[in-house]
Write a protein that holds these residues in place. Sequence first.
Motif, mmCIF file in Angstrom:
data_model
loop_
_atom_site.group_PDB
_atom_site.id
_atom_site.type_symbol
_atom_site.label_atom_id
_atom_site.label_comp_id
_atom_site.label_asym_id
_atom_site.label_seq_id
_atom_site.Cartn_x
_atom_site.Cartn_y
_atom_site.Cartn_z
ATOM 1 N N ALA A 82 0.829 -1.202 0.000
ATOM 2 C CA ALA A 82 0.000 0.000 0.000
ATOM 3 C C ALA A 82 0.863 1.251 0.000
ATOM 4 O O ALA A 82 0.529 2.255 -0.632
ATOM 5 N N LEU A 83 2.007 1.175 0.710
ATOM 6 C CA LEU A 83 2.867 2.357 0.816
ATOM 7 C C LEU A 83 3.409 2.781 -0.546
ATOM 8 O O LEU A 83 3.432 3.964 -0.869
ATOM 9 N N PHE A 85 2.158 1.874 -3.459
ATOM 10 C CA PHE A 85 1.161 1.728 -4.529
ATOM 11 C C PHE A 85 1.040 2.996 -5.359
ATOM 12 O O PHE A 85 0.979 2.956 -6.588
ATOM 13 N N PHE A 96 -1.102 -3.416 -9.314
ATOM 14 C CA PHE A 96 -2.503 -3.680 -8.968
ATOM 15 C C PHE A 96 -2.845 -5.142 -9.232
ATOM 16 O O PHE A 96 -3.412 -5.830 -8.378
ATOM 17 N N ILE B 181 -7.253 -3.864 7.497
ATOM 18 C CA ILE B 181 -7.661 -3.626 6.108
ATOM 19 C C ILE B 181 -7.997 -2.157 5.893
ATOM 20 O O ILE B 181 -7.605 -1.554 4.892
ATOM 21 N N LEU B 183 -6.843 0.403 7.560
ATOM 22 C CA LEU B 183 -5.618 1.202 7.589
ATOM 23 C C LEU B 183 -4.871 1.071 6.270
ATOM 24 O O LEU B 183 -4.360 2.051 5.730
ATOM 25 N N VAL B 184 -4.830 -0.154 5.716
ATOM 26 C CA VAL B 184 -4.149 -0.357 4.426
ATOM 27 C C VAL B 184 -4.827 0.483 3.351
ATOM 28 O O VAL B 184 -4.166 1.118 2.519
ATOM 29 N N VAL B 187 -3.735 3.935 3.630
ATOM 30 C CA VAL B 187 -2.350 4.100 3.166
ATOM 31 C C VAL B 187 -2.302 4.113 1.639
ATOM 32 O O VAL B 187 -1.515 4.863 1.044
ATOM 33 N N ILE B 188 -3.153 3.334 0.972
ATOM 34 C CA ILE B 188 -3.193 3.349 -0.490
ATOM 35 C C ILE B 188 -3.475 4.769 -0.975
ATOM 36 O O ILE B 188 -2.850 5.268 -1.908
ATOM 37 N N VAL B 189 -4.427 5.436 -0.327
ATOM 38 C CA VAL B 189 -4.804 6.782 -0.768
ATOM 39 C C VAL B 189 -3.734 7.798 -0.391
ATOM 40 O O VAL B 189 -3.418 8.690 -1.165
ATOM 41 N N SER B 190 -3.162 7.645 0.821
ATOM 42 C CA SER B 190 -2.233 8.674 1.285
ATOM 43 C C SER B 190 -0.832 8.466 0.737
ATOM 44 O O SER B 190 -0.103 9.430 0.528
ATOM 45 N N GLY B 191 -0.439 7.220 0.533
ATOM 46 C CA GLY B 191 0.916 6.954 0.060
ATOM 47 C C GLY B 191 1.975 7.211 1.106
ATOM 48 O O GLY B 191 3.140 7.391 0.769
ATOM 49 N N PHE B 193 3.008 6.457 5.575
ATOM 50 C CA PHE B 193 2.629 5.957 6.892
ATOM 51 C C PHE B 193 2.575 7.085 7.918
ATOM 52 O O PHE B 193 1.960 6.943 8.959
ATOM 53 N N MET B 350 -11.122 -2.264 -0.495
ATOM 54 C CA MET B 350 -9.698 -1.977 -0.671
ATOM 55 C C MET B 350 -9.292 -2.094 -2.134
ATOM 56 O O MET B 350 -8.579 -1.231 -2.673
ATOM 57 N N ILE B 351 -9.780 -3.159 -2.786
ATOM 58 C CA ILE B 351 -9.421 -3.361 -4.191
ATOM 59 C C ILE B 351 -10.026 -2.253 -5.062
ATOM 60 O O ILE B 351 -9.371 -1.702 -5.956
ATOM 61 N N ALA B 354 -7.940 0.794 -4.604
ATOM 62 C CA ALA B 354 -6.680 0.705 -5.341
ATOM 63 C C ALA B 354 -6.921 0.950 -6.828
ATOM 64 O O ALA B 354 -6.159 1.668 -7.485
ATOM 65 N N PHE B 355 -8.006 0.384 -7.350
ATOM 66 C CA PHE B 355 -8.319 0.554 -8.764
ATOM 67 C C PHE B 355 -8.576 2.029 -9.074
ATOM 68 O O PHE B 355 -8.046 2.586 -10.040
ATOM 69 N N GLN B 357 -7.579 4.580 -7.408
ATOM 70 C CA GLN B 357 -6.335 5.326 -7.237
ATOM 71 C C GLN B 357 -5.452 5.195 -8.467
ATOM 72 O O GLN B 357 -4.777 6.138 -8.865
ATOM 73 N N MET B 358 -5.509 4.009 -9.099
ATOM 74 C CA MET B 358 -4.667 3.782 -10.271
ATOM 75 C C MET B 358 -5.231 4.523 -11.479
ATOM 76 O O MET B 358 -4.504 5.153 -12.235
#
Lengths: 153, 376
Positions: A82-83, A85, A96, B181, B183-184, B187-191, B193, B350-351, B354-355, B357-358
């Motif tokens: 995640a870090l 990503f 992904f 989950i 928190l993860v 972290v995906i959004v913030s990039g 910790f 979460m998925i 991530a999608f 975000q990508m």
Amino acid sequence: MHVQFANIVVFCVVGALFVILNVSVVSRILRPTVRDPEKYETYECGEPAIGSAWIRFDMRFYTIALVFVIFAVEVAFMYPWALVFKQLSAVGPFVFIEMVVFLLILAVGFIYAWAKGDLEWVRSIASQRGGPEGRSGSNPGNQTDSSERKNAA
Amino acid sequence: MPETTTGALIYQILELLPFLKELPEFLHIPMLMFVTGLIPVTVISLVGLVGVYMERKVSAFMQIRLGPMEYGPWGTLQTLADGIKLMGKEDIIPREADKPLFILAPIAAFVGVFLLFIAIPFDRDIIVVDLNVGIFYLAAVASIEVVGIIMAGWASNNKWSLLGAMREAAQVVAYEIPVGICLVTVVIVSGSFSMVDIVEEQKGLFLNWFIFRNPVMWVVFIAFIIASLAELKRAPFDLPEAESELVSGFHTEYSGMRFSIFFIAEYGAMFVASALIAILFLGGYYTGIPFLDNIDGILGILIRVGALFGKAFAFLFLQMWIRWTLPRIRLDQMFYLCYKVLVPFGFVAMIITAFWQMVLPGDGFMSLGWAPGLGK
């Protein structure tokens, strides 16, 4: 960096000192101590305690712990992913797809545990004894569970 | 002294307390850290006092009572009076108990909560240490309190305590997965910790807050609230200390000051969880109104600290509201909710995050051009 983590150690000490100061110093000065053997009995609803509480415990709590260990490792694995990503997803969709594959494998295990009933709290007893009431558990985990079921019924 | 490695707060304190500079060189850092340690001690005690008073008033008003009214105006000094009373209560350790563990348990529980305060940013600079692994650190340290509770339950040698502690262990362990989950996903959004980075990401208009970042973030938000309620063993997840069946769970044998240490730890943890919800999803110390956030100086600090405390206390109120509204759920329902609702929903969210975000990197809805020019 090391100083940052030294800070945490100091905080441990400050926190422990706070408790010790309150319990063993300030409170000790203020509180009375009237000794009476009955006060030092273990509380069991006013009756003399029967046996020790240090007994073997319900198996199902260990099942929960096992399922947790599996998932916790998976989640711990996801943190570094995640870090990075945000940076890596700008390059291409590989990062992904990688996680989707990983999660699919995880999902297989999850569905297996679900179908086997390991995620269920009541199952283990019901299938073994042929019904929720047809069991004679003597350990506390079982007792609470049956009393809870009666409450719910 | 390396200027860049420690928290900025330490240097502010050094400016305020010049006598520290006159100490021998090697004592500087330990002394400074000790002084910084006193601030969270004060915060955690005050939060305990205010939280207990708030809990009693909220519950009273929800049941059309008045609640504490005797000491101070509107009973505001009631908790203080209770605290002084608890200090004067006799300290009883049962004869059958495991004495060293019994004494260590409150320390472990309190230190576990206390360590959480290190990584909570009250403002850009008002954070004890801005760890680069902040969120990971919080997830790790949040588990220490449970160790104290299991110690307490086991050491008491009391059946109620043991039952409560075992339930607590199973519950916290189970709900750690949905929390992880969530928190993860953040972290995906913030990039990052780092807690400060996470809040800085959400600067600007309130549409920048993580909860508005993508269409499924509110699922994560609600999952996090539910899971944090369970982690805190608050109603409707208060099985570990279910008063009507387990006397009072793991602290049945505790009395006086040791009992109140558990209580302070619990309210401290409630505050940290509320603040964390605000930080991770609702902009942390930012108000969401750009011109208010851009104020400098003391006034700006007050606004930002006030914003964080306001949001945190709003969630404290939500916790109390839920507690006095919903009945306690059963053990099997608790595990059902965790493994069969929160975990699958969490992974799917979460998925999707991530999608999203990508495909749409940047500021989520903001990057769709809904509100041009209102970004950072």
